[in-house]
Design a protein around this motif. Structure first.
Motif, PDB file in Angstrom:
ATOM      1  N   ARG A   1      -2.481  -5.464  -1.673  1.00  0.00           N
ATOM      2  CA  ARG A   1      -2.130  -4.854  -0.643  1.00  0.00           C
ATOM      3  C   ARG A   1      -0.427  -4.690  -0.144  1.00  0.00           C
ATOM      4  NH1 ARG A   1      -4.497  -7.561   3.464  1.00  0.00           N
ATOM      5  NH2 ARG A   1      -5.723  -9.045   2.244  1.00  0.00           N
ATOM      6  N   LYS A   2       0.054  -5.458  -0.711  1.00  0.00           N
ATOM      7  CA  LYS A   2       1.393  -5.705  -0.053  1.00  0.00           C
ATOM      8  C   LYS A   2       2.309  -4.679  -0.833  1.00  0.00           C
ATOM      9  CE  LYS A   2       3.612  -9.557   1.643  1.00  0.00           C
ATOM     10  NZ  LYS A   2       4.278 -10.589   1.508  1.00  0.00           N
TER      11      LYS A   2
ATOM     12  N   ARG B   1      -3.936  -9.981  -1.416  1.00  0.00           N
ATOM     13  CA  ARG B   1      -2.876  -9.913  -0.608  1.00  0.00           C
ATOM     14  C   ARG B   1      -1.629  -9.132  -1.587  1.00  0.00           C
ATOM     15  NH1 ARG B   1      -0.088 -13.324   3.512  1.00  0.00           N
ATOM     16  NH2 ARG B   1       1.984 -12.852   3.556  1.00  0.00           N
TER      17      ARG B   1
END
Length: 124
Positions: A94-95, A91
């Motif tokens: 990807r963020k 996460r």
């Protein structure tokens, strides 16, 4: 065995921390998964020693003895820690922009920390 586990945990954290520092200087675009795996390697051997020590006490009682709750709880905590920190690494990657490799390494170390603490607590 507790002292060996603690010593191996300290050596693992310091050793992998040195590896992270070395890799940070060599790589221009760090891979988060690599640093997370190095963090996992920091406490995995120490956790295994403590869990196998608890299992050694149980296997002396015979093959039909059920696993103690401490082994099941520690193993569950290890599995949950790996799953949750893997999700967090993916996460974070990807963020947005690249984070510090130390963060990914720390997430790897944290993955086995609760499981190791549980195993050490029940072994003492």
């Amino acid at each position: 065995m507790t002292m060996w586990s603690i010593l191996l945990g300290i050596i693992g954290v310091i050793g992998t921390g040195l590896v992270i520092a070395y890799l940070r200087r060599r790589e221009s675009s760090p891979s988060p998964g690599r640093y997370w795996l190095i963090g996992l390697a920091a406490l995995l051997p120490a956790w295994l020693i403590s869990v196998l020590s608890v299992l050694g006490e149980v296997t002396d009682q015979g093959p039909r003895t059920p696993l103690p709750p401490s082994v099941l709880l520690s193993s569950s905590a290890a599995l949950l820690g790996v799953i949750v920190t893997d999700w967090a690494v993916r996460r974070l990657h990807r963020k947005g922009p690249a984070r510090s490799p130390n963060l990914y390494w720390l997430l790897g170390v944290i993955a086995f920390l609760p499981a190791w603490a549980i195993a050490l607590y029940f072994y003492l």
